[in-house]
Scaffold this motif. Structure first.
Motif, PDB file in Angstrom:
ATOM      1  N   GLU A   1      -2.466  -0.961 -13.952  1.00  0.00           N
ATOM      2  CA  GLU A   1      -3.019  -0.701 -15.284  1.00  0.00           C
ATOM      3  C   GLU A   1      -3.267   0.794 -15.491  1.00  0.00           C
ATOM      4  OE1 GLU A   1      -3.279  -2.994 -17.706  1.00  0.00           O
ATOM      5  OE2 GLU A   1      -2.404  -4.401 -16.274  1.00  0.00           O
ATOM      6  N   GLY A   2      -3.791   1.458 -14.481  1.00  0.00           N
ATOM      7  CA  GLY A   2      -4.026   2.899 -14.567  1.00  0.00           C
ATOM      8  C   GLY A   2      -2.726   3.665 -14.740  1.00  0.00           C
ATOM      9  N   GLN A   3      -1.694   3.256 -14.019  1.00  0.00           N
ATOM     10  CA  GLN A   3      -0.387   3.906 -14.142  1.00  0.00           C
ATOM     11  C   GLN A   3       0.193   3.720 -15.540  1.00  0.00           C
ATOM     12  OE1 GLN A   3       1.601   2.025 -10.799  1.00  0.00           O
ATOM     13  NE2 GLN A   3       1.675   3.974  -9.710  1.00  0.00           N
ATOM     14  N   LYS A   4       0.047   2.521 -16.095  1.00  0.00           N
ATOM     15  CA  LYS A   4       0.542   2.274 -17.454  1.00  0.00           C
ATOM     16  C   LYS A   4      -0.149   3.189 -18.445  1.00  0.00           C
ATOM     17  CE  LYS A   4       1.810  -2.599 -16.939  1.00  0.00           C
ATOM     18  NZ  LYS A   4       1.466  -3.990 -17.324  1.00  0.00           N
ATOM     19  N   ALA A   5      -1.468   3.340 -18.299  1.00  0.00           N
ATOM     20  CA  ALA A   5      -2.222   4.189 -19.217  1.00  0.00           C
ATOM     21  C   ALA A   5      -1.806   5.654 -19.078  1.00  0.00           C
ATOM     22  CB  ALA A   5      -3.720   4.043 -18.957  1.00  0.00           C
ATOM     23  N   VAL A   6      -1.617   6.112 -17.858  1.00  0.00           N
ATOM     24  CA  VAL A   6      -1.204   7.507 -17.649  1.00  0.00           C
ATOM     25  C   VAL A   6       0.199   7.729 -18.197  1.00  0.00           C
ATOM     26  CG1 VAL A   6      -0.651   9.249 -15.891  1.00  0.00           C
ATOM     27  CG2 VAL A   6      -2.720   7.887 -15.671  1.00  0.00           C
ATOM     28  N   LYS A   7       1.118   6.796 -17.940  1.00  0.00           N
ATOM     29  CA  LYS A   7       2.489   6.926 -18.449  1.00  0.00           C
ATOM     30  C   LYS A   7       2.512   6.943 -19.974  1.00  0.00           C
ATOM     31  CE  LYS A   7       4.879   4.851 -14.522  1.00  0.00           C
ATOM     32  NZ  LYS A   7       5.617   3.669 -14.031  1.00  0.00           N
TER      33      LYS A   7
ATOM     34  N   LEU B   1       0.831  -1.211   0.000  1.00  0.00           N
ATOM     35  CA  LEU B   1       0.000   0.000   0.000  1.00  0.00           C
ATOM     36  C   LEU B   1       0.863   1.257   0.000  1.00  0.00           C
ATOM     37  CD1 LEU B   1      -2.874  -0.952   2.477  1.00  0.00           C
ATOM     38  CD2 LEU B   1      -3.064  -0.577   0.022  1.00  0.00           C
ATOM     39  N   ALA B   2       1.910   1.265   0.800  1.00  0.00           N
ATOM     40  CA  ALA B   2       2.798   2.430   0.857  1.00  0.00           C
ATOM     41  C   ALA B   2       3.510   2.638  -0.472  1.00  0.00           C
ATOM     42  CB  ALA B   2       3.802   2.271   1.990  1.00  0.00           C
ATOM     43  N   THR B   3       3.966   1.552  -1.072  1.00  0.00           N
ATOM     44  CA  THR B   3       4.641   1.640  -2.368  1.00  0.00           C
ATOM     45  C   THR B   3       3.701   2.176  -3.441  1.00  0.00           C
ATOM     46  OG1 THR B   3       6.027  -0.239  -1.763  1.00  0.00           O
ATOM     47  CG2 THR B   3       5.898   0.309  -4.110  1.00  0.00           C
ATOM     48  N   ALA B   4       2.490   1.632  -3.482  1.00  0.00           N
ATOM     49  CA  ALA B   4       1.517   2.071  -4.476  1.00  0.00           C
ATOM     50  C   ALA B   4       1.124   3.527  -4.244  1.00  0.00           C
ATOM     51  CB  ALA B   4       0.278   1.182  -4.431  1.00  0.00           C
ATOM     52  N   GLU B   5       0.990   3.917  -2.996  1.00  0.00           N
ATOM     53  CA  GLU B   5       0.616   5.301  -2.677  1.00  0.00           C
ATOM     54  C   GLU B   5       1.692   6.275  -3.139  1.00  0.00           C
ATOM     55  OE1 GLU B   5      -0.664   7.994   1.207  1.00  0.00           O
ATOM     56  OE2 GLU B   5      -0.273   5.853   1.457  1.00  0.00           O
TER      57      GLU B   5
ATOM     58  N   ALA C   1      -8.354   9.843 -13.499  1.00  0.00           N
ATOM     59  CA  ALA C   1      -9.464   9.775 -12.546  1.00  0.00           C
ATOM     60  C   ALA C   1      -9.429   8.462 -11.771  1.00  0.00           C
ATOM     61  CB  ALA C   1     -10.793   9.926 -13.276  1.00  0.00           C
ATOM     62  N   LEU C   2      -9.148   7.362 -12.465  1.00  0.00           N
ATOM     63  CA  LEU C   2      -9.036   6.057 -11.801  1.00  0.00           C
ATOM     64  C   LEU C   2      -7.897   6.081 -10.786  1.00  0.00           C
ATOM     65  CD1 LEU C   2      -9.764   2.950 -11.670  1.00  0.00           C
ATOM     66  CD2 LEU C   2      -7.862   2.667 -13.262  1.00  0.00           C
ATOM     67  N   CYS C   3      -6.771   6.638 -11.175  1.00  0.00           N
ATOM     68  CA  CYS C   3      -5.620   6.693 -10.276  1.00  0.00           C
ATOM     69  C   CYS C   3      -5.924   7.545  -9.046  1.00  0.00           C
ATOM     70  CB  CYS C   3      -4.396   7.234 -11.010  1.00  0.00           C
ATOM     71  SG  CYS C   3      -3.691   6.055 -12.185  1.00  0.00           S
TER      72      CYS C   3
ATOM     73  N   ALA D   1      -6.570  -7.073  -6.339  1.00  0.00           N
ATOM     74  CA  ALA D   1      -7.332  -6.494  -7.441  1.00  0.00           C
ATOM     75  C   ALA D   1      -7.098  -4.984  -7.538  1.00  0.00           C
ATOM     76  CB  ALA D   1      -8.820  -6.780  -7.270  1.00  0.00           C
ATOM     77  N   THR D   2      -7.072  -4.316  -6.420  1.00  0.00           N
ATOM     78  CA  THR D   2      -6.846  -2.863  -6.414  1.00  0.00           C
ATOM     79  C   THR D   2      -5.443  -2.535  -6.907  1.00  0.00           C
ATOM     80  OG1 THR D   2      -8.407  -2.592  -4.600  1.00  0.00           O
ATOM     81  CG2 THR D   2      -6.848  -0.804  -4.957  1.00  0.00           C
ATOM     82  N   LEU D   3      -4.461  -3.291  -6.447  1.00  0.00           N
ATOM     83  CA  LEU D   3      -3.086  -3.046  -6.897  1.00  0.00           C
ATOM     84  C   LEU D   3      -2.937  -3.300  -8.395  1.00  0.00           C
ATOM     85  CD1 LEU D   3      -1.045  -4.519  -3.906  1.00  0.00           C
ATOM     86  CD2 LEU D   3      -1.446  -2.114  -4.463  1.00  0.00           C
ATOM     87  N   LYS D   4      -3.661  -4.295  -8.906  1.00  0.00           N
ATOM     88  CA  LYS D   4      -3.622  -4.572 -10.342  1.00  0.00           C
ATOM     89  C   LYS D   4      -4.271  -3.416 -11.120  1.00  0.00           C
ATOM     90  CE  LYS D   4      -4.478  -8.214 -13.664  1.00  0.00           C
ATOM     91  NZ  LYS D   4      -4.945  -9.585 -13.877  1.00  0.00           N
ATOM     92  N   GLN D   5      -5.385  -2.893 -10.614  1.00  0.00           N
ATOM     93  CA  GLN D   5      -6.036  -1.751 -11.263  1.00  0.00           C
ATOM     94  C   GLN D   5      -5.122  -0.532 -11.241  1.00  0.00           C
ATOM     95  OE1 GLN D   5      -9.629  -1.340  -8.979  1.00  0.00           O
ATOM     96  NE2 GLN D   5     -10.773  -2.799 -10.241  1.00  0.00           N
ATOM     97  N   ILE D   6      -4.422  -0.346 -10.148  1.00  0.00           N
ATOM     98  CA  ILE D   6      -3.488   0.779 -10.048  1.00  0.00           C
ATOM     99  C   ILE D   6      -2.382   0.641 -11.078  1.00  0.00           C
ATOM    100  CG2 ILE D   6      -1.694   1.785  -8.570  1.00  0.00           C
ATOM    101  CD1 ILE D   6      -3.603   1.269  -6.197  1.00  0.00           C
TER     102      ILE D   6
END
Length: 182
Positions: A159-165, A76-80, A102-104, A152-157
């Motif tokens: 994917e969202g990060q890949k899209a933003v990058k 959680l800390a890493t993802a945050e 928005a997802l991120c 599941a949340t970390l996986k969504q994060i």
């Protein structure tokens, strides 16, 4: 006289034993009144036993919650941290995928809250460890997520990060191509 009374008593006891073996109810066993059980002592023992059992269950539950919280705190800390940095880069840039941003942002608020609850659970467990075993321990609330929700949340994060990058690279690459072509 003493011997004759003693013989009568022994015969009555033998008859009573025979009746007791034949019957399951103790109502007709002997004419001697039974001593009433000591209600206060038995109830106290029952209460103590029940309290001890509840304390053990609470201790086991608290240990499970604290363990889950401790395991989740790192990811959680890493993802945050990574989400915060990425959103700071994407803030105010044109051509960035708004749906992914928005997802991120949504997931950042979620994992921030989860992280705070995990820290609170671990801290409460540390306070509980400092108490004596017989003292009432603080009951830890269940975490608002389970390991599958976290995955599941970390996986969504991710994917969202890949899209933003990817959208950041496209937005940054577009002005360079125009500058080179001038």
């Amino acid at each position: 006289m003493f011997e004759s009374v003693e013989e009568k008593l022994l015969e009555q006891e033998k008859e009573a034993r025979k009746r007791r073996v034949g019957k399951k109810n103790k109502e007709d066993d002997l004419d001697v009144p039974e001593a009433a059980p000591a209600c206060g002592k038995d109830q106290d023992k029952g209460k103590e036993k029940k309290e001890l059992q509840e304390l053990r269950q609470r201790t086991t539950h608290n240990a499970k919650v604290a363990s889950s919280a401790a395991k989740a705190m790192g990811p959680l800390a890493t993802a945050e941290t990574s989400l915060s940095k990425l959103l700071a880069k994407a803030d105010g840039k044109d051509g960035v995928d708004t749906a992914a941003v928005a997802l991120c942002k949504e997931k950042l608020t979620t994992i921030t809250a989860w992280g705070q609850q995990c820290r609170a659970a671990v801290n409460a467990q540390e306070r509980n460890k400092g108490q004596a075993a017989q003292e009432a321990q603080e009951h830890l609330e269940d975490l608002p997520f389970d390991p599958s929700d976290l995955r599941a949340t970390l996986k969504q994060i991710t994917e969202g990060q890949k899209a933003v990058k990817a959208s950041l690279l496209k937005a940054a690459a577009a002005p360079k191509k125009r500058a080179v072509g001038d």
